[in-house]
Design an enzyme around this catalytic site. Structure first.
Site, mmCIF file in Angstrom:
data_model
loop_
_atom_site.group_PDB
_atom_site.id
_atom_site.type_symbol
_atom_site.label_atom_id
_atom_site.label_comp_id
_atom_site.label_asym_id
_atom_site.label_seq_id
_atom_site.Cartn_x
_atom_site.Cartn_y
_atom_site.Cartn_z
ATOM 1 N N ARG A 46 -0.017 -2.316 12.910
ATOM 2 C CA ARG A 46 0.998 -1.356 13.350
ATOM 3 C C ARG A 46 0.536 0.059 13.009
ATOM 4 O O ARG A 46 0.464 0.457 11.856
ATOM 5 C CB ARG A 46 2.324 -1.671 12.673
ATOM 6 C CG ARG A 46 3.498 -0.838 13.168
ATOM 7 C CD ARG A 46 4.786 -1.397 12.565
ATOM 8 N NE ARG A 46 5.950 -0.716 13.083
ATOM 9 C CZ ARG A 46 6.544 0.311 12.475
ATOM 10 N NH1 ARG A 46 6.050 0.783 11.342
ATOM 11 N NH2 ARG A 46 7.616 0.873 12.997
ATOM 12 N N HIS A 53 -2.686 7.382 -4.442
ATOM 13 C CA HIS A 53 -2.802 6.198 -3.597
ATOM 14 C C HIS A 53 -2.837 4.967 -4.495
ATOM 15 O O HIS A 53 -3.441 4.994 -5.575
ATOM 16 C CB HIS A 53 -4.088 6.279 -2.762
ATOM 17 C CG HIS A 53 -4.597 4.947 -2.307
ATOM 18 N ND1 HIS A 53 -5.608 4.265 -2.960
ATOM 19 C CD2 HIS A 53 -4.229 4.155 -1.274
ATOM 20 C CE1 HIS A 53 -5.838 3.134 -2.340
ATOM 21 N NE2 HIS A 53 -5.020 3.029 -1.318
ATOM 22 N N ASN A 60 -2.902 0.451 -3.886
ATOM 23 C CA ASN A 60 -2.645 -0.734 -3.077
ATOM 24 C C ASN A 60 -3.074 -1.985 -3.830
ATOM 25 O O ASN A 60 -3.983 -1.949 -4.669
ATOM 26 C CB ASN A 60 -3.314 -0.641 -1.698
ATOM 27 C CG ASN A 60 -4.788 -0.956 -1.744
ATOM 28 O OD1 ASN A 60 -5.188 -2.112 -1.695
ATOM 29 N ND2 ASN A 60 -5.609 0.093 -1.841
ATOM 30 N N VAL A 61 -2.391 -3.054 -3.539
ATOM 31 C CA VAL A 61 -2.730 -4.383 -4.047
ATOM 32 C C VAL A 61 -2.580 -5.340 -2.879
ATOM 33 O O VAL A 61 -1.619 -5.262 -2.115
ATOM 34 C CB VAL A 61 -1.836 -4.808 -5.230
ATOM 35 C CG1 VAL A 61 -2.302 -4.169 -6.523
ATOM 36 C CG2 VAL A 61 -0.367 -4.464 -4.991
ATOM 37 N N HIS A 105 -20.558 12.301 3.737
ATOM 38 C CA HIS A 105 -20.981 13.399 4.598
ATOM 39 C C HIS A 105 -20.747 14.763 3.939
ATOM 40 O O HIS A 105 -21.317 15.765 4.366
ATOM 41 C CB HIS A 105 -20.264 13.333 5.946
ATOM 42 C CG HIS A 105 -18.772 13.456 5.856
ATOM 43 N ND1 HIS A 105 -17.967 12.455 5.371
ATOM 44 C CD2 HIS A 105 -17.939 14.464 6.202
ATOM 45 C CE1 HIS A 105 -16.711 12.837 5.416
ATOM 46 N NE2 HIS A 105 -16.661 14.061 5.916
ATOM 47 N N SER A 123 0.849 -1.182 0.000
ATOM 48 C CA SER A 123 0.000 0.000 0.000
ATOM 49 C C SER A 123 0.886 1.233 0.000
ATOM 50 O O SER A 123 1.880 1.293 0.737
ATOM 51 C CB SER A 123 -0.903 0.006 1.243
ATOM 52 O OG SER A 123 -1.716 1.162 1.277
#
Length: 322
Positions: free
Chosen positions: A281, A127, A129-130, A196, A113
């Site tokens: 973490r 951004h 990620n995989v 929102h 990520s």
């Protein structure tokens, strides 16, 4: 065919882990070359926790990862490229919300990520990620799936940047089925949306989850294609914009819009929620947050300004291939 009905011999976690570590190394090397400063390397292990509820023989949490981070770089104000491989005894709610039949299973998750927050406001935040999940239960075949994608969050929009990013995503997906790109683009537009605020986070890209279609080789191949396309999608934009002159006005607007990024990641993002709920973490999970951010009460840009153009010309969902 559902993933849990597949021949488990075709599922290869070792191959996935090898590719993820190589992907992290390749991306960090390219970003170090672009920035001119090295990334910090922080290898970590997650200690096993006591058996849940005092039950003997319960599967313990564990695993670890490698966090690669840059702060106060020449080009990147903050950026992180993380690899993690973690295990647990019970899927947290964020992972089983869309697969309630898997609640309570043991699990294994691995992925890469990244989030990059450039210093220059004319360079967009990005951004990617995989990831791969496996849910386990004694006496039953593993249930596995892939997820990931990439999306672009500009502060000042450029048509050629948006078209290039989306075209690269489409090129990565097309070999695996002509219907994947429109499906994953729409999924991305729907997912990266601040309900929102009734406002998109950025200009999208592609997003997918719970993907096991076509068997392991097909699903893994598609995921690899997306991850491997990241540098081609983002580096040309970074190189084009990183030296454009800017002033306090642009930095101020960048900090204001970064607030939307923070809101999404802490309220809606499934990856952030999964990491926190699974005892992950914290430093690695929250590396996605920008270093400088502002909020204002009921602020709106002046009509006709470059700041207003972001809202009128770029954030509304559109087909960037038209």
């Amino acid at each position: 065919m559902p993933a849990d009905a597949l021949d488990t011999a075709t599922f290869n976690t070792s191959a996935v882990k090898t590719w993820l570590l190589d992907l992290q190394a390749r991306i960090v090397a390219a970003l170090e070359a672009a920035d001119g400063l090295p990334f910090r390397t922080d290898a970590w292990e997650r200690p096993a926790s006591p058996p849940e509820d005092g039950k003997a023989g319960a599967t313990l949490h564990g695993g670890g990862g490698i966090s690669r981070l840059i702060e106060e770089g020449r080009v990147l104000e903050r950026g992180g490229v993380n690899f993690s491989h973690v295990l647990g005894s019970r899927l947290p709610p964020a992972a089983s919300a869309h697969r309630p039949e898997l609640a309570g299973r043991q699990w294994e998750a691995m992925g890469v990520s990244l989030v990059l927050h450039p210093r220059n406001p004319y360079v967009p935040t990005v951004h990617m990620n995989v990831r791969c999940f496996v849910a386990l239960k004694d006496g039953e075949a593993p249930v596995w799936w892939f997820g990931g994608g990439m999306d672009l969050t500009p502060y000042y929009g450029f048509e050629d940047d948006a078209r290039h990013f989306h075209a690269t995503c489409k090129t990565a997906l097309d070999p695996f089925g002509s219907g994947l790109h429109p499906r994953f683009k729409e999924w991305c537009d729907r997912y990266f949306f601040l309900r929102h605020r009734n406002e998109p986070r950025g200009i999208g890209g592609v997003f997918f989850d719970d993907f096991a279609e076509g068997g392991f080789d097909h699903a893994f191949g598609m995921t690899k294609s997306v991850g491997d396309a990241f540098l081609a999608a983002y580096l040309p934009i970074l190189q084009r914009r990183k030296d454009l002159p800017y002033g306090e006005r642009e930095r101020d607007f960048q900090a204001y819009r970064r607030g939307r990024y923070v809101e999404f990641n802490l309220v809606f993002d499934r990856g952030t929620l999964f990491g926190l709920q699974s005892g992950g973490r914290t430093e690695s999970i929250l590396m996605s947050l920008p270093p400088i951010v502002k909020w204002r009460y009921d602020w709106h840009p002046e009509p006709g300004t470059p700041e207003a153009a972001l809202y009128t010309d770029f954030l509304p969902v559109r087909d960037w291939h038209a």
